[in-house]
Design a protein around this motif. Sequence first.
Motif, PDB file in Angstrom:
ATOM      1  N   ASP A   6     -36.236  -8.609   3.202  1.00  0.00           N
ATOM      2  CA  ASP A   6     -37.233  -9.201   1.759  1.00  0.00           C
ATOM      3  C   ASP A   6     -35.620  -9.640   1.459  1.00  0.00           C
ATOM      4  N   HIS A   7     -34.834  -8.922   1.288  1.00  0.00           N
ATOM      5  CA  HIS A   7     -33.656  -9.877   0.847  1.00  0.00           C
ATOM      6  C   HIS A   7     -32.050  -9.027   1.116  1.00  0.00           C
ATOM      7  N   VAL A   8     -31.163  -9.561   0.991  1.00  0.00           N
ATOM      8  CA  VAL A   8     -29.583  -8.867   1.109  1.00  0.00           C
ATOM      9  C   VAL A   8     -29.189  -8.028  -0.141  1.00  0.00           C
ATOM     10  N   ILE A  53     -31.272 -14.385  -1.330  1.00  0.00           N
ATOM     11  CA  ILE A  53     -30.195 -12.837  -1.376  1.00  0.00           C
ATOM     12  C   ILE A  53     -29.726 -13.595  -2.928  1.00  0.00           C
ATOM     13  N   GLU A  54     -29.468 -11.576  -3.387  1.00  0.00           N
ATOM     14  CA  GLU A  54     -29.648 -11.866  -4.228  1.00  0.00           C
ATOM     15  C   GLU A  54     -28.320 -11.237  -4.703  1.00  0.00           C
ATOM     16  N   LEU A  55     -27.511 -12.320  -5.798  1.00  0.00           N
ATOM     17  CA  LEU A  55     -26.341 -11.459  -6.083  1.00  0.00           C
ATOM     18  C   LEU A  55     -26.949 -10.580  -7.239  1.00  0.00           C
ATOM     19  N   HIS A  77     -23.809  -5.384  -0.036  1.00  0.00           N
ATOM     20  CA  HIS A  77     -24.440  -4.077  -0.797  1.00  0.00           C
ATOM     21  C   HIS A  77     -25.167  -3.295  -0.619  1.00  0.00           C
ATOM     22  N   HIS A  78     -26.803  -4.036  -0.432  1.00  0.00           N
ATOM     23  CA  HIS A  78     -28.303  -2.954   0.229  1.00  0.00           C
ATOM     24  C   HIS A  78     -28.957  -4.324   1.445  1.00  0.00           C
ATOM     25  N   LEU A  79     -29.629  -3.807   1.872  1.00  0.00           N
ATOM     26  CA  LEU A  79     -30.440  -4.093   2.454  1.00  0.00           C
ATOM     27  C   LEU A  79     -32.325  -4.054   1.886  1.00  0.00           C
ATOM     28  N   ALA A  80     -32.913  -4.806   1.832  1.00  0.00           N
ATOM     29  CA  ALA A  80     -33.928  -4.518   1.587  1.00  0.00           C
ATOM     30  C   ALA A  80     -35.063  -5.129   2.566  1.00  0.00           C
ATOM     31  N   PHE A  81     -35.876  -4.170   3.013  1.00  0.00           N
ATOM     32  CA  PHE A  81     -37.422  -4.803   3.576  1.00  0.00           C
ATOM     33  C   PHE A  81     -38.790  -4.826   2.937  1.00  0.00           C
ATOM     34  N   ALA A 115     -38.394   0.832  -4.291  1.00  0.00           N
ATOM     35  CA  ALA A 115     -37.601   2.797  -3.550  1.00  0.00           C
ATOM     36  C   ALA A 115     -36.461   2.393  -3.037  1.00  0.00           C
ATOM     37  N   PHE A 116     -34.897   2.810  -3.373  1.00  0.00           N
ATOM     38  CA  PHE A 116     -33.416   2.990  -2.409  1.00  0.00           C
ATOM     39  C   PHE A 116     -34.310   4.178  -1.279  1.00  0.00           C
ATOM     40  N   LEU A 117     -33.332   4.593  -0.509  1.00  0.00           N
ATOM     41  CA  LEU A 117     -33.364   5.613   0.667  1.00  0.00           C
ATOM     42  C   LEU A 117     -31.874   5.666   0.543  1.00  0.00           C
ATOM     43  N   MET A 127     -30.510   1.018   1.454  1.00  0.00           N
ATOM     44  CA  MET A 127     -31.803   0.268   2.182  1.00  0.00           C
ATOM     45  C   MET A 127     -32.623   0.465   1.459  1.00  0.00           C
ATOM     46  N   GLU A 128     -33.288  -0.389   0.848  1.00  0.00           N
ATOM     47  CA  GLU A 128     -34.154  -0.537  -0.412  1.00  0.00           C
ATOM     48  C   GLU A 128     -35.849  -0.971   0.402  1.00  0.00           C
ATOM     49  N   LEU A 129     -36.803  -0.529  -0.123  1.00  0.00           N
ATOM     50  CA  LEU A 129     -38.532  -0.857   0.167  1.00  0.00           C
ATOM     51  C   LEU A 129     -38.006  -1.439  -0.758  1.00  0.00           C
TER      52      LEU A 129
HETATM   53 ZN    ZN Z   1     -32.596  -5.158  -3.627  1.00  0.00          ZN
END
Ligand code: ZN
Length: 139
Positions: A6-8, A53-55, A77-81, A115-117, A127-129
Amino acid sequence: MIRRIDHVGIAVRDLEKQTAFYRDVLGLEFEGFEDLPDRGLRIGVFNVGGVHIELLQPTVQDNAVAKFIEKSGEGIHHLAFTVDDTAAELERLTAAGVQAIDAKPRSGAGGAQVAFLNPKSTFRVLMELCEHPEGTMPR
Ligand code: ZN
């Protein structure tokens, strides 16, 4: 089901400065800024072929992103699916033994349900869902 990236999320100290780099130097499509006051963040969003990409710039001193920058500096910082149903995916993963930071989905950027894991159970990758209910920004 996990569908795609989804985004980084990238932790930054100076959102304006880094936006200029991503937009003007890299030439990425800039979608805009968004304030998330309940999370103490101001974000800048870029589209790269449908992946974002989210700054993430902290606007308070004591949230997770501010602490991340203090400890590790700026950077990924995180990887989102993208998922169909955050609640269902959270249930599936916690049943498989994955620890979650969020016990249930909450509102994220662009109206998403997120939601974050816990990185302790995902080999140190935060990781973020991310579910995009109809009518919200398709990120
Ligand atoms: Zn995110």
